[in-house]
Enzyme design. Structure first.
Site, PDB file in Angstrom:
ATOM      1  N   GLU A  49      72.501  70.217  -0.658  1.00  0.00           N
ATOM      2  CA  GLU A  49      72.620  68.889   0.142  1.00  0.00           C
ATOM      3  C   GLU A  49      74.165  68.594   0.730  1.00  0.00           C
ATOM      4  OE1 GLU A  49      69.787  68.194  -3.347  1.00  0.00           O
ATOM      5  OE2 GLU A  49      71.651  69.530  -3.369  1.00  0.00           O
ATOM      6  N   PHE A 111      66.728  59.206 -15.892  1.00  0.00           N
ATOM      7  CA  PHE A 111      66.870  60.837 -15.381  1.00  0.00           C
ATOM      8  C   PHE A 111      67.363  60.688 -14.007  1.00  0.00           C
ATOM      9  CE2 PHE A 111      64.591  64.237 -13.436  1.00  0.00           C
ATOM     10  CZ  PHE A 111      65.158  65.409 -14.171  1.00  0.00           C
ATOM     11  N   GLN A 112      68.246  61.432 -13.683  1.00  0.00           N
ATOM     12  CA  GLN A 112      68.846  61.789 -12.358  1.00  0.00           C
ATOM     13  C   GLN A 112      69.327  60.487 -11.879  1.00  0.00           C
ATOM     14  OE1 GLN A 112      65.989  63.977  -9.987  1.00  0.00           O
ATOM     15  NE2 GLN A 112      67.221  65.987 -10.853  1.00  0.00           N
ATOM     16  N   LYS A 161      63.062  53.924  -6.028  1.00  0.00           N
ATOM     17  CA  LYS A 161      61.870  54.469  -5.729  1.00  0.00           C
ATOM     18  C   LYS A 161      60.903  53.358  -5.618  1.00  0.00           C
ATOM     19  CE  LYS A 161      60.301  57.904  -8.188  1.00  0.00           C
ATOM     20  NZ  LYS A 161      60.101  58.814  -9.702  1.00  0.00           N
ATOM     21  N   MET A 473      94.669  82.058   3.668  1.00  0.00           N
ATOM     22  CA  MET A 473      95.768  81.081   4.107  1.00  0.00           C
ATOM     23  C   MET A 473      96.314  80.783   2.713  1.00  0.00           C
ATOM     24  SD  MET A 473      96.939  79.256   6.177  1.00  0.00           S
ATOM     25  CE  MET A 473      96.019  78.938   7.827  1.00  0.00           C
TER      26      MET A 473
END
Length: 573
Positions: A49, A111-112, A161, A473
Site C-alpha cells: 500500500e 479485526f483489522q 463496510k 548518504m
C-alpha cells in the site's frame, strides 16, 4: 436511481475525471472494488500500500491531476501513511480511500480495525469518516476540491463496510463547493505588492528563490517575464527545479545543503531575496543566524502559515504566486545588474573547476557520470524520478531540463523507497514520455517488490541502479562527522540485482566501467518494455561523496568543497 455506496465511489471518481486508481484490495474495501469494471477506470495493482500511495503521488506530479490510492482497513490503511506524509510535505494533490470495519464495530478493536482518521490527522490536508450514505457523494466531491485547490495536499476518506453496501438515491452534488473557513487565496495585498516593487527596484544584488510553488501555481510564464525584465538570477529548491528552463542564462541551479557553491555564495551576498513559492526549509537555509545577513527578504506564499514561519521577512505577501507576479510585472522597472551577474559568473567558474564529471576519466565508474550520461542521451527530455540519498543529489545537480515538473522526488520527507513506485505513477501519468527511475541499492530494496507491478503492466520505465553497496548518504555523514565509524551502512549481502530483476522478466544490464555505460543506456532506451541497468559505482572517498555539502548547523557559505585537482580540465576538453 438507487446506488450502493460502492457504486457512488466510482460514479464520483468518474465525475472527478479520475482515469486510474492505485491500490490493493482487502476485506474491508472489497465491496467497493466489486463494481469498478462497470465504470472503465483503470486499476494498477501495487504490491504494497505504501507503493500505491507513492505511485498516486508520482502520477499527480507529472499529470497535474489528483492521484488516487485505495486500501483496505487496518494494516492496509496504516501502510499508506508514509506515502500520505510524503505527499503532504511536498504539497501533492491526492485522495486516499480506505475501507473500515462496519460502523457499529468502530471502537471495539474489531479485526483489522485502526483509527486511520486519527492516525493521519497530522499528515493530511483534511480527512473524513463517512457514517451516512447520503453524505458520501458530497464528501468525495469536497475531498477532490480540497486536495487540488489552494496549497494542494492529500485527503483521506475512511469508508465503513456498511456504508459501502448501503443503498440510496444518487444525487450528484452541486459543482460549487463551499467549506466554512476554507478560502483559497488569489492576488496579494496591493500595498504589500507596491512595497515589494520598491525593494526590487532598489536592489543591486537580487536573487530569486524559486520553489515548488512556481509550478503548482502554473506561474512559469509569469516568472520568466519577471526574471527577464528585472534581470534577476534564479536559484532553485530541489522541488523548484523546472520552474524556469534550466538552459536560461539567468537560471543558476540548486541551492542549499548540496546545492551549487556559487548559488549559495550568491544567496549569502545578496541584498534582496525574493522567495517565490518556497518555505525556507532547513536544508535550504543552513544556520539561520547567518543566513543572507545583508539581504532584505520578500516572501510570496498562498499558505499563511509559511509566512515568517522560519525566516523573518520584510514583505510577506499572502497570495497565489501567478497572480502576485501579474501584479508585480507592471510595477517593477527594467534592470540589468551587470556587476552582480559578473560576480556570480566568477563563483560559477570556480565550481566548474571542481566538477568531477569534467575531469579526465581514470577508469572508475562514478555515479555523477551515470546521471550526466542519461542527461546527455535524453537531452533532458525524460522525466527523472529519484529515490532518496546520494544519487538523488547527483540527479538534481547533473540532470537538467527546460520542462516543468520533470523532476519527481521526495523533498520534504526524504522517503527512501519512493523512486520505483513513483516512477510507475509517472509513467502511467505520462505514457508518451520517457521515464527514468534513478535509485540507490538501499532505497531500491525497500520497494523492490514493485518490479512485479512494472512487469505486469509492461510499463517502459528505465531503472538505473547506482550500486555502491552502502547506505551511501548515511556513510558519508559517518565519514565527515562521526570519526569514520561506519555503523550499519554496509550492504554486503546485496543480491545479484540483474538476476533478481530478470526473474521478473525485465531486460537487464550490468555496467562496471565507463566504457560500458553509454552502450547500456542506448540499449535500454531502444528497448520497448521495462529495462534495468545496474551501475556498480565507486563506493567511497572523494569520488563516492556528494559535494558541496553544508554541515548541519553551519552557515550556507561554510561548505565542504571538493578539492580543485592539480591539473584542472581545459575548457572544451
Amino acid at each position: 436511481m438507487k446506488r450502493t455506496g460502492a457504486q457512488i465511489v466510482w460514479e464520483m471518481l468518474k465525475r472527478e475525471e479520475v482515469e486510474v486508481v492505485f491500490g490493493i484490495p482487502g476485506g474491508a474495501i472489497m465491496h467497493t472494488y466489486h463494481p469498478r469494471q462497470e465504470y472503465g477506470i483503470r486499476h494498477i495493482l501495487a504490491r504494497h500500500e505504501q507503493s500505491a500511495a507513492h505511485a498516486a503521488d508520482g502520477y499527480a506530479r507529472v499529470s497535474g491531476k489528483v492521484g488516487v490510492a485505495m486500501a483496505t482497513s487496518g494494516p492496509g490503511a496504516t501502510n499508506l501513511v508514509t506515502g500520505i506524509a510524503t505527499a503532504m510535505m511536498d504539497s501533492v494533490p491526492m485522495v486516499c480511500i480506505t475501507g473500515q470495519v462496519p460502523s457499529h464495530l468502530i471502537g471495539t478493536d474489531a479485526f483489522q480495525e485502526t483509527d486511520i482518521t486519527g492516525i493521519s490527522l497530522p499528515i493530511t490536508k483534511h480527512n473524513y469518516l463517512v457514517t451516512d450514505i447520503d453524505e458520501l457523494a458530497s464528501t468525495l466531491h469536497k475531498a477532490f476540491y480540497v486536495a487540488r485547490s489552494g496549497r494542494p495536499g492529500p485527503v483521506l476518506i475512511d469508508l465503513p463496510k456498511d456504508i459501502q453496501k448501503a443503498e440510496t438515491d444518487f444525487v450528484p452534488p452541486e459543482e460549487e463547493v463551499e467549506l466554512p473557513g476554507y478560502h483559497p487565496v488569489g492576488p496579494g495585498d496591493p500595498t504589500l505588492v507596491e512595497k515589494a516593487a520598491e525593494l526590487i527596484d532598489q536592489a543591486e544584488r537580487p536573487v530569486i528563490l524559486a520553489g515548488h510553488g512556481v509550478m503548482m501555481s502554473g506561474a512559469m510564464r509569469e516568472l520568466r517575464k519577471f526574471v527577464e525584465k528585472t534581470n534577476t538570477p534564479v536559484a532553485f529548491t530541489l522541488l523548484g527545479k523546472g520552474g524556469l528552463p534550466e538552459s536560461h542564462p539567468l537560471a543558476l541551479g540548486m541551492m542549499g545543503m548540496h546545492g551549487e557553491a556559487y548559488v549559495n555564495h550568491a544567496i549569502q551576498e545578496a541584498d534582496l531575496l525574493l522567495a517565490f513559492g518556497m518555505r525556507f526549509d532547513d536544508r535550504v537555509t543552513g544556520n539561520l543566524e547567518h543566513y543572507a545577513p545583508n539581504a532584505k527578504k520578500i516572501q510570496v506564499d498562498l499558505d499563511a502559515a509559511e509566512l515568517n514561519k522560519i525566516v523573518a521577512v520584510d514583505v510577506p505577501i499572502l497570495g497565489d504566486l501567478r497572480h502576485v507576479l501579474d501584479q508585480l510585472l507592471p510595477r517593477v522597472e527594467r534592470q540589468t545588474h551587470p556587476e552582480w551577474l559578473g560576480r556570480i559568473e566568477t563563483w560559477r567558474e570556480d565550481s566548474h573547476r571542481r566538477d568531477i564529471v569534467k575531469r579526465p576519466e581514470n577508469g572508475n565508474l562514478i555515479a555523477p557520470q551515470v546521471v550526466n550520461a542519461i542527461w546527455e542521451s535524453t537531452g533532458g527530455e525524460a522525466i527523472m524520478v529519484t529515490d532518496v540519498g546520494q544519487h538523488q543529489m547527483w540527479a538534481a545537480q547533473y540532470y537538467r531540463s527546460d520542462n516543468p515538473n520533470y523532476l519527481v522526488t521526495s523533498g520534504g520527507l526524504g522517503t527512501m523507497g519512493f523512486g520505483l513506485p513513483a516512477a510507475i505513477g509517472a509513467q502511467v501519468g505520462q505514457p508518451e514520455r520517457e521515464v527514468w527511475a534513478v535509485v540507490g541499492d538501499g532505497g531500491f530494496q525497500m520497494t523492490i517488490h514493485d518490479l512485479a507491478t512494472v512487469a505486469q503492466e509492461q510499463l517502459p520505465v528505465r531503472i538505473a541502479l547506482s550500486n555502491n553497496s552502502y547506505l551511501g548518504m548515511v556513510r558519508q555523514w559517518q565519514e565527515f562527522f562521526y570519526n569514520e565509524r561506519y555503523e550499519a551502512t554496509d550492504l554486503w549481502a546485496n543480491p545479484d540485482f540483474v538476476k533478481l530483476v530478470e526473474a521478473y522478466g525485465i531486460r537487464s544490464w550490468r555496467v562496471t566501467s565507463p566504457d560500458e555505460m553509454q552502450p547500456a543506456i542506448d540499449e535500454a532506451r531502444a528497448h520497448d518494455g521495462p529495462s534495468f541497468i545496474e551501475f556498480q559505482v565507486v563506493q567511497t572517498g572523494e569520488e563516492g561523496n556528494v559535494y558541496p555539502m553544508v554541515p548541519s548547523g553551519a552557515a550556507l557559505h561554510e561548505m565542504i568543497r571538493r578539492p580543485i585537482p592539480e591539473e584542472t580540465f581545459k575548457e572544451g576538453e
